[in-house]
Design a protein around this motif. Structure first.
Motif, PDB file in Angstrom:
ATOM      1  N   VAL A   1      10.315   3.396   8.662  1.00 39.76           N
ATOM      2  CA  VAL A   1      11.657   3.774   8.201  1.00 39.76           C
ATOM      3  C   VAL A   1      12.641   3.685   9.367  1.00 39.76           C
ATOM      4  O   VAL A   1      12.236   3.616  10.533  1.00 39.76           O
ATOM      5  CB  VAL A   1      11.678   5.206   7.598  1.00 39.76           C
ATOM      6  CG1 VAL A   1      10.806   5.284   6.345  1.00 39.76           C
ATOM      7  CG2 VAL A   1      11.230   6.244   8.627  1.00 39.76           C
ATOM      8  N   GLU A   2      13.940   3.724   9.026  1.00 43.79           N
ATOM      9  CA  GLU A   2      14.956   3.639  10.097  1.00 43.79           C
ATOM     10  C   GLU A   2      15.122   4.965  10.821  1.00 43.79           C
ATOM     11  O   GLU A   2      15.382   5.003  12.005  1.00 43.79           O
ATOM     12  CB  GLU A   2      16.299   3.220   9.493  1.00 43.79           C
ATOM     13  CG  GLU A   2      16.405   1.720   9.286  1.00 43.79           C
ATOM     14  CD  GLU A   2      17.634   1.345   8.471  1.00 43.79           C
ATOM     15  OE1 GLU A   2      18.562   2.168   8.355  1.00 43.79           O
ATOM     16  OE2 GLU A   2      17.627   0.227   7.939  1.00 43.79           O
ATOM     17  N   ARG A   3      15.039   6.042  10.078  1.00 42.69           N
ATOM     18  CA  ARG A   3      15.330   7.345  10.699  1.00 42.69           C
ATOM     19  C   ARG A   3      14.576   8.457   9.973  1.00 42.69           C
ATOM     20  O   ARG A   3      14.189   8.332   8.820  1.00 42.69           O
ATOM     21  CB  ARG A   3      16.836   7.611  10.641  1.00 42.69           C
ATOM     22  CG  ARG A   3      17.327   7.673   9.224  1.00 42.69           C
ATOM     23  CD  ARG A   3      18.817   7.514   9.054  1.00 42.69           C
ATOM     24  NE  ARG A   3      19.050   7.181   7.640  1.00 42.69           N
ATOM     25  CZ  ARG A   3      19.060   5.958   7.148  1.00 42.69           C
ATOM     26  NH1 ARG A   3      18.882   4.924   7.929  1.00 42.69           N
ATOM     27  NH2 ARG A   3      19.237   5.752   5.854  1.00 42.69           N
TER      28      ARG A   3
ATOM     29  N   SER B   1       3.363  10.505  12.957  1.00 41.59           N
ATOM     30  CA  SER B   1       4.545   9.654  13.108  1.00 41.59           C
ATOM     31  C   SER B   1       4.650   9.209  14.555  1.00 41.59           C
ATOM     32  O   SER B   1       4.147   9.884  15.462  1.00 41.59           O
ATOM     33  CB  SER B   1       5.808  10.413  12.689  1.00 41.59           C
ATOM     34  OG  SER B   1       6.023  11.505  13.547  1.00 41.59           O
ATOM     35  N   ALA B   2       5.278   8.061  14.786  1.00 41.40           N
ATOM     36  CA  ALA B   2       5.470   7.560  16.149  1.00 41.40           C
ATOM     37  C   ALA B   2       6.663   6.630  16.173  1.00 41.40           C
ATOM     38  O   ALA B   2       6.933   5.939  15.177  1.00 41.40           O
ATOM     39  CB  ALA B   2       4.216   6.819  16.624  1.00 41.40           C
ATOM     40  N   ALA B   3       7.391   6.627  17.300  1.00 41.19           N
ATOM     41  CA  ALA B   3       8.539   5.726  17.443  1.00 41.19           C
ATOM     42  C   ALA B   3       8.040   4.294  17.422  1.00 41.19           C
ATOM     43  O   ALA B   3       6.986   3.970  17.971  1.00 41.19           O
ATOM     44  CB  ALA B   3       9.267   6.030  18.742  1.00 41.19           C
ATOM     45  N   ASP B   4       8.831   3.438  16.766  1.00 41.14           N
ATOM     46  CA  ASP B   4       8.470   2.030  16.606  1.00 41.14           C
ATOM     47  C   ASP B   4       9.725   1.223  16.931  1.00 41.14           C
ATOM     48  O   ASP B   4      10.484   0.865  16.042  1.00 41.14           O
ATOM     49  CB  ASP B   4       8.018   1.831  15.151  1.00 41.14           C
ATOM     50  CG  ASP B   4       7.564   0.411  14.876  1.00 41.14           C
ATOM     51  OD1 ASP B   4       7.579  -0.399  15.798  1.00 41.14           O
ATOM     52  OD2 ASP B   4       7.205   0.144  13.715  1.00 41.14           O
TER      53      ASP B   4
ATOM     54  N   LEU C   1      10.944   4.199  12.999  1.00 41.51           N
ATOM     55  CA  LEU C   1       9.939   5.254  13.035  1.00 41.51           C
ATOM     56  C   LEU C   1       8.805   4.856  12.097  1.00 41.51           C
ATOM     57  O   LEU C   1       9.056   4.495  10.945  1.00 41.51           O
ATOM     58  CB  LEU C   1      10.586   6.554  12.538  1.00 41.51           C
ATOM     59  CG  LEU C   1       9.783   7.831  12.633  1.00 41.51           C
ATOM     60  CD1 LEU C   1       9.515   8.195  14.093  1.00 41.51           C
ATOM     61  CD2 LEU C   1      10.536   8.969  11.950  1.00 41.51           C
ATOM     62  N   SER C   2       7.581   4.893  12.602  1.00 39.21           N
ATOM     63  CA  SER C   2       6.438   4.588  11.745  1.00 39.21           C
ATOM     64  C   SER C   2       5.766   5.872  11.308  1.00 39.21           C
ATOM     65  O   SER C   2       5.568   6.784  12.127  1.00 39.21           O
ATOM     66  CB  SER C   2       5.435   3.705  12.485  1.00 39.21           C
ATOM     67  OG  SER C   2       5.837   2.367  12.375  1.00 39.21           O
ATOM     68  N   LEU C   3       5.423   5.936  10.033  1.00 36.56           N
ATOM     69  CA  LEU C   3       4.845   7.158   9.472  1.00 36.56           C
ATOM     70  C   LEU C   3       3.483   6.883   8.854  1.00 36.56           C
ATOM     71  O   LEU C   3       3.240   5.795   8.326  1.00 36.56           O
ATOM     72  CB  LEU C   3       5.745   7.700   8.349  1.00 36.56           C
ATOM     73  CG  LEU C   3       7.226   7.905   8.636  1.00 36.56           C
ATOM     74  CD1 LEU C   3       7.941   8.316   7.349  1.00 36.56           C
ATOM     75  CD2 LEU C   3       7.408   8.972   9.706  1.00 36.56           C
ATOM     76  N   LEU C   4       2.612   7.886   8.941  1.00 36.21           N
ATOM     77  CA  LEU C   4       1.371   7.861   8.170  1.00 36.21           C
ATOM     78  C   LEU C   4       1.579   8.929   7.094  1.00 36.21           C
ATOM     79  O   LEU C   4       1.705  10.110   7.411  1.00 36.21           O
ATOM     80  CB  LEU C   4       0.177   8.196   9.076  1.00 36.21           C
ATOM     81  CG  LEU C   4      -1.227   7.830   8.578  1.00 36.21           C
ATOM     82  CD1 LEU C   4      -2.238   8.131   9.669  1.00 36.21           C
ATOM     83  CD2 LEU C   4      -1.615   8.507   7.308  1.00 36.21           C
TER      84      LEU C   4
END
Ligand SMILES: O=C(O)C(=O)C[C@]1(C(=O)O)C=C[C@@H](O)C=C1
Length: 277
Positions: free
Chosen positions: A206-208, A227-230, A234-237
């Motif tokens: 996602v963007e934010r 979650s981790a910055a990408d 932002l990448s989410l599980l």
């Protein structure tokens, strides 16, 4: 009539011997059933004998019916070793563990859930565990669910039809002071129809981040598990109830600027008991 003489130590030991022999005989009988099961399941060919939903059901039933002096910890670990070893005799496998957060907790988890017959292989990070499982015939991988941000977006390596998938969340029976209670995800090559889908996991980009995103997910029985910055994204599980349609989860993420969305595994519903008795 005279009263029955108090039971002697020798009598009680005789009882214990009788029970031990019966338990041993039952285990050997269980192995005969597994021998027949091998020919029905034909797992040697497919490489994996794991049926995580069935295992979660057995563990849950055991925890619910347990009572008495013997701690649940012991009963659970004995059955974990029985099931993991009977899985191993159907098709040999190793457990690969990410020990970047420390060896001890992962080793405890692997030994508790898979015993000592199943080989335990350590790796420096989750990505290396995923690679090892991808290259194996039917190995398992375990890593901590609560990895720090430095672990990166490890779950992105689970995207793709042939990539390994999350098949279980351990321990099966959650409780305070569990002897191997570190929450871990367990991965395997895709199990297809053998997977249990009470909770389904998605990788999303996602963007934010926003609180409304969390609320939107919660409305669809979903939550962010990692979650981790990408880059600037932002990448989410995301972990969601398997009863909720995938399209609804995806829709809940759209207001946050969704760009990628893929299923990366599933597991049995979490099951907790209040204490170890
Ligand atoms: O039920 C099966 O399919 C089995 O292979 C048996 C068994 C067990 O030992 O109980 C072993 C492995 C599976 O993951 C589930 C259960």
């Amino acid at each position: 009539m005279t009263e029955a003489a108090p039971t002697s130590l020798a009598d009680l030991r005789g009882e214990i011997d009788r029970i031990d022999s019966a338990m041993h005989a039952l285990l050997m009988e269980r192995s005969q059933v597994i021998e027949t099961l091998i020919s029905i399941k034909k797992t040697q060919a497919s490489g994996s004998a794991f049926r995580p939903g069935r295992e979660a059901d057995i563990m849950k039933r055991l925890a619910l019916s347990h009572k008495g002096l013997l701690p649940l910890d012991t009963v659970e670990s004995v059955w974990r070793i029985i099931i993991a070893t009977f899985t191993y005799v159907q098709a040999n496998y190793s457990v690969h563990a990410d020990i970047s957060g420390g060896d001890a907790a992962m080793r405890d988890s692997a030994r508790f859930h898979f015993g000592f017959t199943v080989p335990f292989i350590t790796h420096e990070d989750a990505r290396s565990v995923i690679r090892a499982v991808a290259e194996s015939a039917g190995d398992l991988g375990i890593f901590r669910m609560d990895q720090g941000a430095s672990a990166g977006i490890w779950w992105s390596d689970l995207i793709g039809a042939d990539a390994p998938k999350i098949i279980a969340r351990l321990p099966f029976v959650e409780r305070p002071n569990h002897p191997a209670g570190t929450p871990v995800y367990c991965i395997a090559k895709p199990l297809a129809d053998a997977a249990v889908r009470e909770i389904v996991l998605y990788a999303a980009r996602v963007e934010r981040w926003s609180e409304s995103l969390r609320h939107g997910l919660a409305e669809h029985l979903a939550e962010v598990s990692a979650s981790a910055a990408d880059g600037s994204h932002l990448s989410l599980l995301v972990a969601a109830s398997g009863e909720v349609d995938q399209a609804a989860i995806r829709q809940a993420l759209v207001p946050a600027g969704l760009s990628d969305f893929a299923e990366i595994g599933s597991h049995a519903a979490r099951f907790s008991v209040k204490s170890a008795r």
